[in-house]
Design a protein around this motif. Sequence first.
Motif, PDB file in Angstrom:
ATOM      1  N   THR A  27      48.613  61.420  28.941  1.00  0.00           N
ATOM      2  CA  THR A  27      49.660  60.736  29.694  1.00  0.00           C
ATOM      3  C   THR A  27      49.083  60.069  30.943  1.00  0.00           C
ATOM      4  O   THR A  27      49.430  58.927  31.274  1.00  0.00           O
ATOM      5  CB  THR A  27      50.761  61.729  30.094  1.00  0.00           C
ATOM      6  OG1 THR A  27      51.353  62.280  28.914  1.00  0.00           O
ATOM      7  CG2 THR A  27      51.847  61.049  30.914  1.00  0.00           C
ATOM      8  N   ALA A  28      48.188  60.773  31.642  1.00  0.00           N
ATOM      9  CA  ALA A  28      47.556  60.205  32.833  1.00  0.00           C
ATOM     10  C   ALA A  28      46.714  58.984  32.479  1.00  0.00           C
ATOM     11  O   ALA A  28      46.729  57.974  33.197  1.00  0.00           O
ATOM     12  CB  ALA A  28      46.693  61.267  33.514  1.00  0.00           C
ATOM     13  N   ALA A  29      45.979  59.074  31.375  1.00  0.00           N
ATOM     14  CA  ALA A  29      45.150  57.939  30.960  1.00  0.00           C
ATOM     15  C   ALA A  29      45.999  56.747  30.542  1.00  0.00           C
ATOM     16  O   ALA A  29      45.705  55.599  30.892  1.00  0.00           O
ATOM     17  CB  ALA A  29      44.237  58.362  29.814  1.00  0.00           C
ATOM     18  N   ASP A  30      47.075  57.008  29.799  1.00  0.00           N
ATOM     19  CA  ASP A  30      47.947  55.930  29.337  1.00  0.00           C
ATOM     20  C   ASP A  30      48.628  55.203  30.493  1.00  0.00           C
ATOM     21  O   ASP A  30      48.980  54.024  30.387  1.00  0.00           O
ATOM     22  CB  ASP A  30      49.011  56.483  28.388  1.00  0.00           C
ATOM     23  CG  ASP A  30      48.430  56.963  27.063  1.00  0.00           C
ATOM     24  OD1 ASP A  30      47.300  56.541  26.734  1.00  0.00           O
ATOM     25  OD2 ASP A  30      49.094  57.760  26.373  1.00  0.00           O
ATOM     26  N   ALA A  31      48.842  55.916  31.603  1.00  0.00           N
ATOM     27  CA  ALA A  31      49.493  55.322  32.767  1.00  0.00           C
ATOM     28  C   ALA A  31      48.524  54.505  33.622  1.00  0.00           C
ATOM     29  O   ALA A  31      48.954  53.816  34.554  1.00  0.00           O
ATOM     30  CB  ALA A  31      50.137  56.406  33.620  1.00  0.00           C
ATOM     31  N   ALA A  32      47.233  54.565  33.330  1.00  0.00           N
ATOM     32  CA  ALA A  32      46.232  53.869  34.145  1.00  0.00           C
ATOM     33  C   ALA A  32      45.153  53.270  33.244  1.00  0.00           C
ATOM     34  O   ALA A  32      43.954  53.424  33.499  1.00  0.00           O
ATOM     35  CB  ALA A  32      45.624  54.827  35.164  1.00  0.00           C
ATOM     36  N   THR A  33      45.564  52.576  32.194  1.00  0.00           N
ATOM     37  CA  THR A  33      44.608  52.081  31.195  1.00  0.00           C
ATOM     38  C   THR A  33      43.561  51.154  31.807  1.00  0.00           C
ATOM     39  O   THR A  33      42.362  51.286  31.527  1.00  0.00           O
ATOM     40  CB  THR A  33      45.349  51.365  30.059  1.00  0.00           C
ATOM     41  OG1 THR A  33      46.199  50.349  30.622  1.00  0.00           O
ATOM     42  CG2 THR A  33      46.195  52.339  29.261  1.00  0.00           C
ATOM     43  N   ASP A  34      43.997  50.203  32.631  1.00  0.00           N
ATOM     44  CA  ASP A  34      43.047  49.251  33.211  1.00  0.00           C
ATOM     45  C   ASP A  34      42.043  49.951  34.106  1.00  0.00           C
ATOM     46  O   ASP A  34      40.841  49.627  34.103  1.00  0.00           O
ATOM     47  CB  ASP A  34      43.791  48.177  34.008  1.00  0.00           C
ATOM     48  CG  ASP A  34      44.618  47.248  33.119  1.00  0.00           C
ATOM     49  OD1 ASP A  34      44.365  47.223  31.894  1.00  0.00           O
ATOM     50  OD2 ASP A  34      45.515  46.567  33.645  1.00  0.00           O
ATOM     51  N   LEU A  35      42.531  50.917  34.890  1.00  0.00           N
ATOM     52  CA  LEU A  35      41.646  51.646  35.801  1.00  0.00           C
ATOM     53  C   LEU A  35      40.624  52.472  35.028  1.00  0.00           C
ATOM     54  O   LEU A  35      39.445  52.539  35.398  1.00  0.00           O
ATOM     55  CB  LEU A  35      42.476  52.548  36.711  1.00  0.00           C
ATOM     56  CG  LEU A  35      41.712  53.371  37.748  1.00  0.00           C
ATOM     57  CD1 LEU A  35      40.893  52.464  38.655  1.00  0.00           C
ATOM     58  CD2 LEU A  35      42.681  54.214  38.569  1.00  0.00           C
ATOM     59  N   VAL A  36      41.056  53.117  33.945  1.00  0.00           N
ATOM     60  CA  VAL A  36      40.139  53.910  33.124  1.00  0.00           C
ATOM     61  C   VAL A  36      39.020  53.037  32.589  1.00  0.00           C
ATOM     62  O   VAL A  36      37.824  53.380  32.674  1.00  0.00           O
ATOM     63  CB  VAL A  36      40.908  54.579  31.960  1.00  0.00           C
ATOM     64  CG1 VAL A  36      39.931  55.200  30.956  1.00  0.00           C
ATOM     65  CG2 VAL A  36      41.862  55.651  32.482  1.00  0.00           C
ATOM     66  N   VAL A  37      39.381  51.897  32.040  1.00  0.00           N
ATOM     67  CA  VAL A  37      38.378  50.992  31.478  1.00  0.00           C
ATOM     68  C   VAL A  37      37.440  50.474  32.564  1.00  0.00           C
ATOM     69  O   VAL A  37      36.218  50.390  32.378  1.00  0.00           O
ATOM     70  CB  VAL A  37      39.063  49.819  30.740  1.00  0.00           C
ATOM     71  CG1 VAL A  37      38.030  48.790  30.303  1.00  0.00           C
ATOM     72  CG2 VAL A  37      39.839  50.333  29.537  1.00  0.00           C
ATOM     73  N   GLU A  38      38.001  50.126  33.732  1.00  0.00           N
ATOM     74  CA  GLU A  38      37.180  49.623  34.838  1.00  0.00           C
ATOM     75  C   GLU A  38      36.144  50.650  35.275  1.00  0.00           C
ATOM     76  O   GLU A  38      34.971  50.315  35.518  1.00  0.00           O
ATOM     77  CB  GLU A  38      38.078  49.256  36.013  1.00  0.00           C
ATOM     78  CG  GLU A  38      37.309  48.777  37.243  1.00  0.00           C
ATOM     79  CD  GLU A  38      38.196  48.621  38.471  1.00  0.00           C
ATOM     80  OE1 GLU A  38      37.643  48.447  39.571  1.00  0.00           O
ATOM     81  OE2 GLU A  38      39.446  48.690  38.337  1.00  0.00           O
TER      82      GLU A  38
END
Length: 574
Positions: free
Chosen positions: A242-253
Amino acid sequence: MSSHIPRNIPLRNRIRAVVAGVVRRRLIAARERFLRTAHDQCRETQQATLDGLLALNGDSRFSQQHGLTPGISVDELRQRIPVTDYEFFRSSIDQMKTGDHQALLGSGNRLLMYAVTSGTTADSKLIPVTERFVEDYRRGWQHWGVGAFRKHQQLSLLRMVQLASSHNRWTTDDGIPCGNISGLAAAMQKKVVRKLYTIPPELASVKDPVHKRLATAIFALSDPFAGMLITANPSTLLALLTAADAATDLVVECIERGTLQPTGLSAAECRQLDPFLKSDVRRATELKAILAGHDRFETAECWPYLACLGVWTGGSVGSYVPALRERFGNIPIRDHGLHASEGRMTIPLDDETSAGVLDIESHFFEFIPWTESQSDNPTILQAHELEEGQEYFVLLTTASGLYRYNMFDVVRCTGFYGTTPLIQFLHKGAHISSITGEKITESQVIAGVNAAAEHTGVRLRQFTLTPVWGNLPGYHLHLQAASGIELANLTEFAEAADREIGRANCEYQEKRETGRLATVQCFVKSEDDWERFRQNRLQTGGGSEEQYKHPFLLPDAEFTGRFDALMGGARPAN
């Protein structure tokens, strides 16, 4: 998801698998010896284990005071030590906290840390964790891991995503760390073993739960060759996604740049953790492609070689299994087995079962039939005396200096592995609720809710607290006030109840602070509702009007739905 040996595994993974295979052969042999012992010699092994534990702590003042010497019979042990709980040992552990470790432990049984868990009072329980305890803990996990690797051979070429908590949340007066044993085990790993894991153990020390969860998700998603995801509570995996799905762009960056700086971690935390997160443009591009076709990180595409999940599935946490299936498909689930701060109790031997063989080489076990739990003189059984299909409470004698310690865990004997029982966890005792390990007692609920009522000026006539599961689990407080109550006052009361329960139970407070439990929600019930509830319990459970005891805590995740269906609507406060 693939169950075949991956073809494009990096060379470093293959080299690591060869090196690890040499160690694993020794662990396989140790597991086979354990299984032969469990199959053929349960009773004899339990007596030898008891003798070893008595010798280990034999020169402690506690052992000398109670005549606990190697060679005494089980009957003599029972004559000298009653069935105990933490309060029986609290004074000895309080002495240990000032540096007097021999109050409970033998001179050769070195103390490494205290595992922190909740008790029946507001004070934390501190369970001593010694070198021998860690040896037993590791051996149990090694038996579990060997079974998983033999079942899923591709794991030898892959890595594990294991989530751990800090073992050093604070220290005692004599400098002994207090925290979670999973963090100690991770911190003590050899460098060659650490390379098998995706998450660096240093991440366990991050205190902010939101930042820690996001950083954990970034490390996990940075590794396309994850073969197993491991954590105790399945809700933790769901919260991670859930945390990753809410910050997809940040995770990839973060994965693309090789830094955790945009996540909110402190500069010091980033300096410590960034060296473990290498810039990986290729992986970032893969994740962007996955997100282009979906609105979340699809696990089948993010981890194409995932072989199994290692989580609890027994007891109440089994409620999360459908949600895991929705996110992970039909990936096999291998239950951790029954373990707690006091020690590991079972080792499952296969996937898709929470039942496991009793770890008879680590602790001495006794059992009280569940039907006799209220008896002043209950039958006490040894492991080999259990009956298939029957339910019991578990007593432990451990390397930590605990003797005949009642875990208040209700278990079922599902069969035998030769002479040793297979045990399945069912639930905590009737007056204890635990969703994420908080182990709330009914007395704590009463104290917390009454304190909230005093602080807010709300006069209560009746209440019952019950667990509820979801993406973020928590508790519902069903109540009846002495007079009508406004929604604003009810919201204030819910916040106060949440706060006061946390003051009464340190584990609850810690789970709330780390975002693993939702805040308490209040629901108003009428006097007629409670009367119908009482009559229904009398009809279904038997007993007389005079014997009826209102449950202020019901560890029943289906309570809210059943109550509403039977009694009518409810009005939430928040």
